[in-house]
Structures are given as C-alpha cells and as structure tokens.
Design a protein around this motif. Structure first.
Motif, PDB file in Angstrom:
ATOM      1  N   GLU A 181      -3.975   5.449  12.992  1.00  0.00           N
ATOM      2  CA  GLU A 181      -4.287   5.943  11.540  1.00  0.00           C
ATOM      3  C   GLU A 181      -3.384   7.034  11.300  1.00  0.00           C
ATOM      4  OE1 GLU A 181      -8.136   5.160  13.898  1.00  0.00           O
ATOM      5  OE2 GLU A 181      -6.054   5.832  14.457  1.00  0.00           O
ATOM      6  N   SER A 224       2.895   6.350   4.792  1.00  0.00           N
ATOM      7  CA  SER A 224       2.636   6.028   3.642  1.00  0.00           C
ATOM      8  C   SER A 224       2.478   7.055   2.299  1.00  0.00           C
ATOM      9  CB  SER A 224       1.396   5.131   3.516  1.00  0.00           C
ATOM     10  OG  SER A 224       0.204   5.854   3.604  1.00  0.00           O
ATOM     11  N   CYS A 240       0.842  -1.234  -0.234  1.00  0.00           N
ATOM     12  CA  CYS A 240       0.130  -0.090  -0.231  1.00  0.00           C
ATOM     13  C   CYS A 240       0.997   1.208  -0.025  1.00  0.00           C
ATOM     14  CB  CYS A 240      -1.065  -0.108   1.057  1.00  0.00           C
ATOM     15  SG  CYS A 240      -0.051  -0.049   2.980  1.00  0.00           S
ATOM     16  N   ARG A 241       0.380   2.296  -0.551  1.00  0.00           N
ATOM     17  CA  ARG A 241       0.942   3.591  -0.509  1.00  0.00           C
ATOM     18  C   ARG A 241      -0.078   4.777  -0.416  1.00  0.00           C
ATOM     19  NH1 ARG A 241       1.890   6.367  -5.403  1.00  0.00           N
ATOM     20  NH2 ARG A 241       1.430   5.102  -7.194  1.00  0.00           N
ATOM     21  N   GLU A 242       0.143   5.818   0.256  1.00  0.00           N
ATOM     22  CA  GLU A 242      -0.711   6.962   0.145  1.00  0.00           C
ATOM     23  C   GLU A 242      -2.297   6.534   0.710  1.00  0.00           C
ATOM     24  OE1 GLU A 242      -0.519   9.103  -3.615  1.00  0.00           O
ATOM     25  OE2 GLU A 242       1.217   9.628  -3.321  1.00  0.00           O
ATOM     26  N   VAL A 243      -2.066   5.735   1.699  1.00  0.00           N
ATOM     27  CA  VAL A 243      -3.421   5.187   2.505  1.00  0.00           C
ATOM     28  C   VAL A 243      -4.069   6.404   3.186  1.00  0.00           C
ATOM     29  CG1 VAL A 243      -4.197   3.442   4.036  1.00  0.00           C
ATOM     30  CG2 VAL A 243      -2.006   3.134   2.898  1.00  0.00           C
ATOM     31  N   THR A 266       6.293   3.227  -0.042  1.00  0.00           N
ATOM     32  CA  THR A 266       5.321   1.871  -0.096  1.00  0.00           C
ATOM     33  C   THR A 266       5.370   0.916   0.903  1.00  0.00           C
ATOM     34  OG1 THR A 266       5.206   2.151  -2.734  1.00  0.00           O
ATOM     35  CG2 THR A 266       4.658   0.001  -1.512  1.00  0.00           C
ATOM     36  N   VAL A 296      -0.833   6.818   7.648  1.00  0.00           N
ATOM     37  CA  VAL A 296      -1.166   7.849   6.731  1.00  0.00           C
ATOM     38  C   VAL A 296       0.244   8.582   6.485  1.00  0.00           C
ATOM     39  CG1 VAL A 296      -2.143  10.120   6.267  1.00  0.00           C
ATOM     40  CG2 VAL A 296      -3.580   8.203   6.922  1.00  0.00           C
ATOM     41  N   ASP A 310      -7.934  -1.349   6.365  1.00  0.00           N
ATOM     42  CA  ASP A 310      -7.816  -2.385   5.386  1.00  0.00           C
ATOM     43  C   ASP A 310      -6.602  -2.871   5.314  1.00  0.00           C
ATOM     44  OD1 ASP A 310     -10.608  -1.920   5.020  1.00  0.00           O
ATOM     45  OD2 ASP A 310     -10.523  -0.385   3.819  1.00  0.00           O
ATOM     46  N   VAL A 311      -5.284  -2.120   5.736  1.00  0.00           N
ATOM     47  CA  VAL A 311      -4.163  -2.680   5.116  1.00  0.00           C
ATOM     48  C   VAL A 311      -3.233  -3.170   6.376  1.00  0.00           C
ATOM     49  CG1 VAL A 311      -3.891  -0.547   3.663  1.00  0.00           C
ATOM     50  CG2 VAL A 311      -2.824  -0.318   5.653  1.00  0.00           C
ATOM     51  N   ARG A 340      -9.063   4.089   5.237  1.00  0.00           N
ATOM     52  CA  ARG A 340      -8.730   2.751   4.758  1.00  0.00           C
ATOM     53  C   ARG A 340      -7.644   2.142   5.387  1.00  0.00           C
ATOM     54  NH1 ARG A 340      -9.372   1.883  -0.756  1.00  0.00           N
ATOM     55  NH2 ARG A 340      -8.691  -0.170  -0.159  1.00  0.00           N
ATOM     56  N   VAL A 341      -6.996   2.940   6.661  1.00  0.00           N
ATOM     57  CA  VAL A 341      -6.200   2.311   7.138  1.00  0.00           C
ATOM     58  C   VAL A 341      -6.368   0.917   7.737  1.00  0.00           C
ATOM     59  CG1 VAL A 341      -4.575   2.507   9.312  1.00  0.00           C
ATOM     60  CG2 VAL A 341      -4.992   4.460   7.907  1.00  0.00           C
TER      61      VAL A 341
END
Length: 261
Positions: free
Chosen positions: A208, A215, A123-126, A219, A212, A133-134, A130-131
């Motif tokens: 969170e 990311s 993931c990147r630029e989360v 990546t 954020v 979810d990763v 959406r945190v």
C-alpha cells in the motif's frame, strides 16, 4: 486466476492457466486482454506446447530499493526512512525461460528475488484504501543488478537497467488479496541451491505504501509493474547458472545466465 502471455505458431495471446500438476497445465485462450472485460474462449492448448512470454509488457517498471532491513544491512546501507524508488526500462523485461545475458561491462552480476505488483488500470494519487482496486495481480521478479557498476557509478540506470535485467513471470496471479500478498514466502535458488528466503511481511514499507508513494508523483498505466524489494541473501551469478524465484501462491520463475552475444 493465473493469466499468462504466450506465443504459439507465431501468434501472441493471453490465456488462463488451468490445472495443478506441472505436466498437465493447459491454457484457455482469452478473448480480449486482461485489463478489460474478457471471456475465456474454451480453446485450450497444453502449456508445454507454447513459449511463455513476459506476462505483461510494462510501460515502466518502478522498483523500490532497500525495502528489507536485512538486505540493506548486508550491503552496508542505511535503512531508508521513506520508500526509495528507481526505474528499470521496458527493454530489460524478459519472461520465464528467457535467457539472462551477462552484461559485458560488469564482473559482478547479482540476483534479487522480488514480489512484483501488476497494475490493472490507469491511476494516480491513489489513496491507501483504494490500492487494492488498481492491482490486477502479482508475479515473480528478479531484479538483476550489476553490483560493481552500481557501486562505481552511484546512480543505477546501467547497473539495473541493462537488457534482460528484469525477468518476470511465469504468469500473473489475480486471486491473491492484498493482505495475503503482504505475507508471502519469497525464495531463490541457483542451480538448485537456496540463496534467498524471506517473507513479504518483512518489508519495511508494505505494498500500500509503495503504490501511494509512486502514484503521488506519476500516473501508473495498465501493465505497469512495481517491484517491492528483495530479502537478504543476494549474491553473484555466473554464466551457465540457472536461477529460480519462487513465491508462495504464485509460482516459479526460472531463467538461465548466458554470455552476452
């Protein structure tokens, strides 16, 4: 689910930890890896018959410093306005029961109990929403620090990145939701005596914000680990000490300090 990584008879595997009593825990061996769809094999081995390994092998460990105000103040530091990140190399990682080798270039090794977040997918630029979810799950960490070296050298590569400086374990707990993870008891004992006691709700920047923040810049890969900071009460360790990090809802990570060979 509690997911452990272990070695038995020269083979390395992942397993789901089952049971409640420490002397009755068993591992149901996983078919596959925990970062993708997997099945439980139904083949079970007693936990006390295996050697626990670091629950993941991170490509990188991203750690956040001074994320508890009381800890920042106890070392005479200002509380940062924004998350303050540094790195620990993959070679610093050891598992539950692994030996902490006292660094030969330091005379002031300190413990730092921390909640560790394990990333579950690339993931990147989360975005903040959406945190959750990763994240694969959470584990215990000890951000060991050569405090004298940290003060002397100003940057932290050697002070926090030496071999064995990042114990993780004993397993990854995947059933905690993000809200619960932001309000857990974190404690640390040395030879059975309590040194640190705090709650993740005391973090200046919650999980969170940390995900954020990092990311945005890079990546994150499956198995990467994010350390969320330590509560007040850090202090020295000596050869022969047994240090244990216990986090509510996860478990206890225990390691012994030995002279570096």
């Amino acid at each position: 689910m509690r997911i452990a990584r272990f070695s038995i008879d020269g083979n390395v595997a992942f397993g789901a930890v089952e049971g409640d009593r420490p002397d009755e825990l068993v591992l149901d061996i996983i078919k596959g890896i925990p970062f993708a769809d997997f099945e439980l094999s139904g083949t079970k081995v007693p936990l006390n018959k295996v050697r626990l390994l670091p629950p993941v092998l991170p490509n990188k460990v991203v750690a956040f410093g001074r994320n508890y105000a009381d800890h920042a103040r106890e070392l005479g530091n200002e509380v940062p306005d924004a998350p303050f990140a540094f790195f620990k190399p993959s070679t610093s990682v050891i598992g539950h029961g692994g030996e902490i080798a006292y660094p030969s270039f330091s005379e002031d090794l300190h413990h730092e109990a921390e909640l560790a977040v394990v990333i579950g997918r690339m993931c990147r630029e989360v975005p903040r929403e959406r945190v959750k979810d990763v994240i694969l799950g959470y584990t215990c960490a000890n951000d060991l620090t050569a405090r004298d070296v940290q003060r002397r050298e100003k940057q932290w590569a050697r002070a926090k990145g030496f071999d064995t400086a990042c114990p993780l374990g004993p397993w990854v707990e995947t059933d905690l939701d993000l809200a619960a993870a932001n309000d857990l008891t974190v404690q640390l004992t040395v030879n059975g005596q309590q040194r640190q006691l705090g709650r993740t709700s005391e973090m200046i920047h919650p999980i969170e914000d940390l995900i954020v923040n990092i990311s945005e810049a890079m990546t994150l890969l499956p198995g990467d680990v994010v350390l969320t900071g330590t509560p007040a009460g850090v202090g020295p360790l000596h050869v022969g000490d047994e240090v244990a990090v216990t986090i509510e809802g996860i478990g206890t990570l225990t390691n012994k300090v030995v002279k570096r060979g």
